[in-house]
Structures are given as C-alpha cells and as structure tokens.
Design a protein around this motif. Sequence first.
Motif, PDB file in Angstrom:
ATOM      1  N   PRO A 238       0.966  -1.186   0.091  1.00 58.85           N
ATOM      2  CA  PRO A 238       0.283  -0.097   0.141  1.00 58.85           C
ATOM      3  C   PRO A 238       0.706   1.223  -0.042  1.00 58.85           C
ATOM      4  N   ASP A 239       2.154   1.238   0.292  1.00 58.98           N
ATOM      5  CA  ASP A 239       2.974   2.602   0.208  1.00 58.98           C
ATOM      6  C   ASP A 239       4.580   2.050  -0.737  1.00 58.98           C
ATOM      7  N   ASN A 240       4.736   2.954  -1.012  1.00 62.46           N
ATOM      8  CA  ASN A 240       5.772   3.372  -2.261  1.00 62.46           C
ATOM      9  C   ASN A 240       6.874   2.404  -1.558  1.00 62.46           C
ATOM     10  N   SER A 241       7.326   1.762  -0.375  1.00 58.70           N
ATOM     11  CA  SER A 241       8.560   0.936   0.267  1.00 58.70           C
ATOM     12  C   SER A 241       7.403   0.477   1.764  1.00 58.70           C
ATOM     13  N   ILE A 242       8.742  -0.722   2.167  1.00 58.23           N
ATOM     14  CA  ILE A 242       8.631  -1.558   2.902  1.00 58.23           C
ATOM     15  C   ILE A 242       8.021  -0.339   4.216  1.00 58.23           C
ATOM     16  N   ALA A 243       9.543  -0.132   4.804  1.00 61.00           N
ATOM     17  CA  ALA A 243       9.394   0.850   5.970  1.00 61.00           C
ATOM     18  C   ALA A 243       8.244   1.277   6.119  1.00 61.00           C
ATOM     19  N   GLU A 244       7.740   2.016   5.147  1.00 57.91           N
ATOM     20  CA  GLU A 244       6.627   3.442   4.580  1.00 57.91           C
ATOM     21  C   GLU A 244       5.584   2.828   5.234  1.00 57.91           C
ATOM     22  N   SER A 245       5.270   1.400   5.021  1.00 57.07           N
ATOM     23  CA  SER A 245       3.359   0.997   5.426  1.00 57.07           C
ATOM     24  C   SER A 245       3.952   0.523   7.101  1.00 57.07           C
ATOM     25  N   LEU A 246       5.186   0.064   7.334  1.00 60.04           N
ATOM     26  CA  LEU A 246       5.262  -0.291   8.286  1.00 60.04           C
ATOM     27  C   LEU A 246       4.900   1.110   9.378  1.00 60.04           C
ATOM     28  N   ALA A 247       5.790   1.869   9.279  1.00 61.81           N
ATOM     29  CA  ALA A 247       6.082   3.485   9.928  1.00 61.81           C
ATOM     30  C   ALA A 247       4.727   3.367  10.059  1.00 61.81           C
ATOM     31  N   ARG A 248       3.382   3.147   9.645  1.00 67.75           N
ATOM     32  CA  ARG A 248       1.713   3.171   9.192  1.00 67.75           C
ATOM     33  C   ARG A 248       0.857   2.576  10.524  1.00 67.75           C
ATOM     34  N   LEU A 249       1.980   1.678  11.008  1.00 65.77           N
ATOM     35  CA  LEU A 249       1.406   0.341  12.012  1.00 65.77           C
ATOM     36  C   LEU A 249       1.115   1.473  13.305  1.00 65.77           C
ATOM     37  N   PRO A 250       0.212   0.924  14.536  1.00 69.65           N
ATOM     38  CA  PRO A 250      -0.151   2.003  15.596  1.00 69.65           C
ATOM     39  C   PRO A 250       1.363   1.277  16.558  1.00 69.65           C
ATOM     40  N   GLY A 251       2.227   2.136  17.489  1.00 64.11           N
ATOM     41  CA  GLY A 251       3.341   2.397  18.410  1.00 64.11           C
ATOM     42  C   GLY A 251       4.657   2.194  17.140  1.00 64.11           C
ATOM     43  N   LEU A 252       4.675   1.960  15.637  1.00 58.77           N
ATOM     44  CA  LEU A 252       5.946   1.991  14.410  1.00 58.77           C
ATOM     45  C   LEU A 252       6.348   3.402  14.181  1.00 58.77           C
ATOM     46  N   THR A 253       7.607   3.458  13.965  1.00 57.49           N
ATOM     47  CA  THR A 253       7.861   4.809  13.470  1.00 57.49           C
ATOM     48  C   THR A 253       8.955   4.477  12.519  1.00 57.49           C
ATOM     49  N   THR A 254       9.758   5.585  11.690  1.00 63.78           N
ATOM     50  CA  THR A 254      10.695   5.049  11.120  1.00 63.78           C
ATOM     51  C   THR A 254      11.595   6.881  11.208  1.00 63.78           C
ATOM     52  N   GLN A 255      12.400   6.543  10.776  1.00 58.49           N
ATOM     53  CA  GLN A 255      13.839   6.859  10.185  1.00 58.49           C
ATOM     54  C   GLN A 255      14.106   7.755   8.952  1.00 58.49           C
ATOM     55  N   ARG A 256      14.269   8.746   8.902  1.00 61.95           N
ATOM     56  CA  ARG A 256      14.423   9.165   7.071  1.00 61.95           C
ATOM     57  C   ARG A 256      16.318   9.096   6.711  1.00 61.95           C
ATOM     58  N   LEU A 257      16.621   8.176   5.725  1.00 60.40           N
ATOM     59  CA  LEU A 257      17.940   8.444   5.473  1.00 60.40           C
ATOM     60  C   LEU A 257      17.885   8.868   4.467  1.00 60.40           C
ATOM     61  N   ASN A 258      18.139   9.923   3.739  1.00 62.24           N
ATOM     62  CA  ASN A 258      18.627  10.910   2.655  1.00 62.24           C
ATOM     63  C   ASN A 258      16.995  10.626   1.888  1.00 62.24           C
ATOM     64  N   GLY A 259      16.114  11.157   2.586  1.00 63.18           N
ATOM     65  CA  GLY A 259      14.965  10.942   2.310  1.00 63.18           C
ATOM     66  C   GLY A 259      13.819  10.388   2.489  1.00 63.18           C
ATOM     67  N   ARG A 260      14.283   8.523   2.945  1.00 60.85           N
ATOM     68  CA  ARG A 260      13.716   7.434   2.277  1.00 60.85           C
ATOM     69  C   ARG A 260      13.714   7.042   3.842  1.00 60.85           C
ATOM     70  N   ALA A 261      12.590   6.456   3.953  1.00 66.11           N
ATOM     71  CA  ALA A 261      12.175   5.854   5.373  1.00 66.11           C
ATOM     72  C   ALA A 261      13.563   4.475   5.277  1.00 66.11           C
ATOM     73  N   ASN A 262      13.834   3.894   6.525  1.00 65.68           N
ATOM     74  CA  ASN A 262      15.282   3.658   6.616  1.00 65.68           C
ATOM     75  C   ASN A 262      15.288   2.661   7.021  1.00 65.68           C
ATOM     76  N   VAL A 263      14.887   2.787   8.357  1.00 69.45           N
ATOM     77  CA  VAL A 263      15.301   1.863   9.744  1.00 69.45           C
ATOM     78  C   VAL A 263      13.740   2.382  10.752  1.00 69.45           C
TER      79      VAL A 263
END
Length: 908
Positions: free
Chosen positions: A78-103
């Motif tokens: 449903p999103d442009n990357s796996i990390a971005e999809s995971l970051a939409r779940l409750p309790g999950l966040t992501t940090q950007r690297l070079n503008g992309r969700a990474n970890v």
Amino acid sequence: MTPFKPNRLTVALVAAGLSSVVYAAEPAEGTEAAAEQADTEVIEVRGIRRSLTAAQAEKMDNSSIVEAISAEDIGKLPDNSIAESLARLPGLTTQRLNGRANVVSVRGLAPDFTTATLNGREQVTVNENRGVEFDQYPSELINGAVVYKTPDATVTAQAIGGTIDLQTVRPLAHGQRTVVVNGRYEVNDMDQLNPDVDDDGYRFSLSYIDQFLDDTLGLAIGLSSMSSPSQFERTHIWGYPEYEGNLVMGGYKPYVQSSELQRDGVMAVIEYAPNDRFHTVLDLFYTDFADNYSLRGAEIPLQWSAAQLDPNSIVVEDGLITEGSFSGVKPVLRNDYEDRDADLAAIGWNLEYNFSDLWRGEADLSYSKASSRTFSLESYAGIGRGYDEGLQDTFGFAMTSEGARFSNNTNYADPALVQLGNPQGWGFANGIQDGFINDIDLEDELSAVRLSAARIIESGALSEVEFGVNHTDRSKDKVYNAAYLQLKNDAATTVPSEYLLSPVNLDFIGIGDLLSYDSRGLYGSGDFYNEFDALKLDAWRQTKSWTVDEAVTTLYTKLDILTEVGEMPLKGNVGAQAVYTDQSSDGFGTLVDENGQIQVVPLSGGSDYWEFLPSLNLSLEVANDQYVRLGIARTLARARMDQMNASLELSYNAENVDETDIENSPWGGSGGNPELEPWMAWQYDLSYENYFSSSSYFAVALYYKDLENYIYQQQTIGDFSGIPVSGPEPALREGYVSIWQNGEGGYIWGGEVTLSVTGDVVHDALSGFGFSVNYSYTDSEVQEGPDTEPLDLPGLSEDVVNASFYYEDYGFQARLSARYRSEFLGEVSGLSLARDKRFVEAETIVDAQIGYDFSGSGIPALEGLTLLAQVLNLTDEPFMTYENEDTRLVRDYQSYGRTFLVGGSYTF
C-alpha cells in the motif's frame, strides 16, 4: 465439541485466497455442514480494501498481539516502500535517510531492539549492526508483513521491541495463475542539484504465479528493478562555542547532495504439496543494491578557526549570537562522493510431514549472506593552499530556523581563482591534507537449522503441544581502511578543463555558485593525489576492524490453549525458550608508544551464557468479534555487534612506569566488549479489540517493559599483560578501560489507540470512503546509576500519530496519508562514517495518491489495467537535528523536496 469458531471474515478470506494463515480445523461432516459452507458468501475485494481486510484478518485471528500489512495486489504494497508501510502501524515509526524511510523503531525502541525476519527466518544486515535497512527489500517482492509485539515460544528471533516478519507469496494458497507487470516513472521537484546525477528514475517489477500437477506444485517468481533519485539541500553547523559568554556558530557546512538508489531484486518460491501429509516450500531471495551520491558545497570555519568575529556587528538573543560578521574566512570547497554497493542473498527450505492425524514434524534450513562496500572520497579546493595563501573573505550571517544565511564578496565558481588544495592548511603527519578516503567492507553470514514436532491434543483445554530446537551460526566481519590525500606537486593546482562541471548553486544559504568538478575522474586518473595510509598514522583507526561470531541454540516448547471461560471462547499459548549463546570476537589493540610508534596486537575474547524466556498469550472473545488479549513474556535483544567487538584503543604513559596504585596506572584504553550480554526485559501487554466489519475495528492497548539491564559505556579494570613496551617493565599491568557493559535497567511504558472505519459502517452511501487513524504514547526512565539523570533512549518519540483517508469506488482510488512523530534521539553519519546521536525535530510526512482501475470500466481491452499517480513528502517536510535539546541550536537541516511518481500495473 471444540469451541473453535471461524469468524465470518476468516471464512470469506480463506475462500477468496486472500489469507496466508493456515487453520487446522476438523473436516466438515454431513450435508448440513456442507450446505453451510456452500452458502458462505464470498465477496471479492480489491485495492486498498483488499489490503486492509487481509491485514485485519491476520491481526484478528492471531493469538499474539500483532500488527499486519498486506499487499493491495500481487507486487503492490500500500505504500512506496516497506518501511513506509510499517511506519503507519500503531506503535511503529521510522527515521529517514537521504529522504527515504530506512530503519524502523517499535514501541519507542530503536532498531537495536527490533529483529527482522523473512518468512520467519532471521536476516543478515548490510551495516555493522543488527538493524535491518528495509529499503534493501523491494516492496514489489513482499506480499505482507506481521509485527509481533508479544512473542510466543516459537518466535526464536524475538526482540524487546518486536519482531517484524516480511512475507513472500505462497503460490498454492494464492490458487490461480497470475501475471502482474508494474512500472513507474519518478522525479524530484528540486531538479538536478548536481550535474552528474540524474533527477528522474524508474521502478519496474514483474510477478508470475502459477500452479501445476493438479494444484500440487506452485511456482512464484518476482523480478524488480529500480533507479530512484533523491535531491536535497543540507546544512550542518559544527557546534556552538562561546564568544564573550554567548554561543556562536563554530563553523558551517552547506551542501547540495544528489543520490541515486539502484536496486535489482529476484524472488522465487517453489511450493509442493502432493498429498495431505507432505508439504514443502523453497524460498529464494536476492537483491543487488547500490546507493551512490555526489555532494558539493563548502566547509566554512568560523569561531573554531582563525576567522575573527566583529564585536560591533553582533546581535544577541537569549545568549545566542543571531547576527554578525566574520573576517578572515577561508572556505574549503568540497566535491565529494560516496559509493555504497551491497548484495543480499537468502535461501530457505521448509519441510513439513504429518506422520498421523495427531503428529506432525517440521524441518527448516536457511542460509543468508550480505556483503557491502562503502567507499567515500573527500576532495578539497579553495583560494590558496594554506591559510596565509590567497585572499581571505568576509562573511556576514543571520541565524534562521533553518540554520543561517550568509553574505560574502567572492566568486567561488571562478576556475581561475578556485584551485585544488586545502585553503585551511589542515595537516597530518606528512603535510597538508587535500582530501580523504574512507573505505569499509562488511560481510555478514548466517546459517540456521530448525527441527520441531507437534501433537494435537484431542480433549481438554489444550489443543496442541509443539517443541523443537533452533540453531544459528552468525559471523560479521568489518574491514576498515582510510587514506589521507595530498596533491602530488604539494601546491595549489588548477582544475583541468576536462574535469570541470557546471557550477552548483548554494543560493538557499545566500552564497551563490560554487566550483564543481569531477572528483571521481580526478582521483581515478592517478595523476593528482598521493595516498598515505591513515591506519599507520592514526592508531584509533585500526580498532575499527573486527570480527564477531555468534552461535545460538534455542530449545523451545509451546502449548496451545483452546477452551471456554463460561461461554466465551479462549485461545492462546504458554511456552518457554532456553537460549544458549556462545559468542566471540577478534580485533586489534593499538598503542602509541613513548617513541610515537603505533604498536598493534591482536585481541580476542568472548563468553557463553544461558537465558530462560517464558511467555504467555491469551485471547478471550468477550463478545462477538470482540477480544481482550493478554501477553506476558521475558524477552531479550542482543547487543550491537559494533559494541561486542574485541578491539581496544590503548594508551601507555611511561612516566608512570613505577606506579603501583591503579588510580595512577600507566595503562588506559577504550573500545568494545566481546563479553557483552543482551538487553533483557519482562514485558506485559493488555489490549481490547472490537471488529465491527470486515475492514473496520477499534483497538486500545497498554504495555509495560521492565528493563532488567541496559548497555552503557563504563570504566572497568583491564588486563594489559602481553602488550609490548620499550624500556623498563611497568610495575602494573592493569589499568582502567572504558568499554560497553551491562548496567542498571529501567522501564518503558505506553499505550496505543487505533480506529479503522469504512464508510458503509455509517451509511451505504459512504461505502467508498474510509479512514484509519492511530495514536501511540511512549515514556521511559532508564538511569545509568541511582544518582544519575534518566537517559534519552534512541528512537523514542513520545507521541506518534498516523492517519489515512481514502476513497475507492467505481474504479477510482484516492488516498491521503500523514504520519507524525515527536522529537527523538536519532542517528546520523559522523566522522569517518561513524554513527553519531543527535536530537531530531518533530516531523509530519504527508503522502497522496490517486488512481483508476479499469477492471470495472466495461472496456475488455483495458481489463486488468490500473493507473496510479503519487506524491511523496507533499509538504516538503525537512529533517532537522539540534543540540542540547535546544531547537535554536540547529545542527543539521535537510530539505528533500517532493517526489512524484506516475505509472501503472497490468494483471493478466
């Protein structure tokens, strides 16, 4: 009679081939049961709703507390990357690297505390830690993911934060031949900031799924290729020293950076089930990954240099000098590049055999390997080589919320004025440094075997018992090399015309154009630079090479619970793991002796230990499709591998050779600790979930993690026996070393609220609309000692909010999504590519997409075609770090722009 009751949603999903969950239920008997199954209404769902429905089914029917994402269609998350999809779940966040969700962080805990698996198998990483970089996995090859917030005893790759299991498609469960082609074109609205890196790219994927031999043999193949550019403007302030009692910028680094992520991936699944007794799956996964960038800009030394601040020009606000003028400024122009190449291969073979109606056995074999090389080059230019050569400039500055803006008097794009060479005259042992090279090789290898057996229990509150053993061997090797660069003629050198490029523009900080040249070509020609091995000049650099080996054996058993409390169905599990770890590391000890010579000695160490990890998960259906869940478990998260290495930077003071008091020992040092044990925690989870339609639910969860320990850098007494010294033998062979150690713990607690609603719950006229929103709160208290201040935990944002609004009907699809996280302690790249922790400002990322599915258009030739347009980072949200928890003291400010994607998919 069993109380097991498949809910309406599960029946529909299994019938439609949407669920990847295998259910062990008794076969239906009699015509009444057959008729009931025949009358089951199966509704085909597509697109966004397909994704939400399948993910909700996974969450609803799992005994543990989990979150899930599912592809909208084959080859389309449903999103442009796996990390971005995971970051939409409750309790999950992501940090950007070079503008992309990474970890990804789970429940306020950094990637250090999170484990990622692929089809249930632990994964190697392309960095020097365990945290998986999710942009390594093409989203087009992943069919879904499950995040285990509470583990059960069969989750052998568990962690304190959570376990993220990425899943590929199962062709027999899919149940039909499918061919899907996806293609997208992407471009960034910042245009081309560097002349040698494109500002547009593409994504392409091909998926093929089929079944053979009367649907007993399944095959799935996925191919993915992408070239994804990013352009961004970035600034970095060195720090804030004092000037007459007020803080002022120590120096400024403005850059324009252009990067290109190129990734090719292959996924293959072979599934064979010739009868009801035997089932086997072979998984293959491979990605080849290159993330290369060009960076051009300037280092502008200010207070931390020979430049002079005009006292009559300054403006002070609350102890910070916000305006002023420096004279005697000599900027160092940078034309840098970094090439990071990596590949990851994973193979897994699972075999399952039912020995009888009650007994089954399983074997799982896997192997994965990742290799990466990061090569970065810094090339310096300016006016004059050395501070006293060439003209000096005057820079006026005014602080802004984005850093600072400048005014100056010199044209730094003039090739007749700007030459190769270090205008500051920074030196090393062999003279002036005109550039620098960092070169890092990493290899991570992991093999695993898992054997288990299970028996169905025909009566009582327990439905099944499972027991097994899992063994993994893992080895991570890091080799670090570095070199100082010095111009061959030891003098400022004009850039030859064949290497000149179009100037880059730094108007975003007021400087204007800067000279740009092909530093790759200059270095590669071999005509301009001499190299001096930095490892022979700087002792500490040799400690950056190491090997860590780890063998883990996990014995486990799990009892599944299936009963009733009153008339309320209760399911769950209780189990335990006994985990034995044998770890070791090889590294180097470096010492600069009294003659200034670097002594290098091999070091090694390790330890072994057992841990016992019980777990309990209960799910009580208190009303129809309403569940109260309880999870209790003792969990572990293994220490960072770069903290477990055996390398130490040693020191020896010959003046204290006769000292016998440990406080005045001639010895000292700092480094890693191969005896480091994992973080340990007891965690308690409670949730309530109410599913009021196939894609609508409400959930609230509370959790508490009691950290038994935490890992700090602390002093201890080290043994320096065997370290060679020239001169008299020292009276002591012991001294203090600062290494990573297990220390006092603390706690983390928080709560999550989720509401996902489709419009038909409100009124049939709103059936095309829907939204999902969740909020997470996290707090912690971890102290190094009883009298110390609580630590800021990396990756912990106190508040996280995700919201998505969508419309999907008559073939049209539109979605607007936003994710917010409050400030947190993040990680950025520091000196010599080492990680550096800094506070990251709160941010809100907004994405949007529209599309049209021609399946319902009535045009046969367009059946199966979907067109899509997306905008990522719609509001151009910057990434900002700051110092000392004071948002005025900006350290990094990065603006990434918006990324536009247009394309489509065709399903045959």
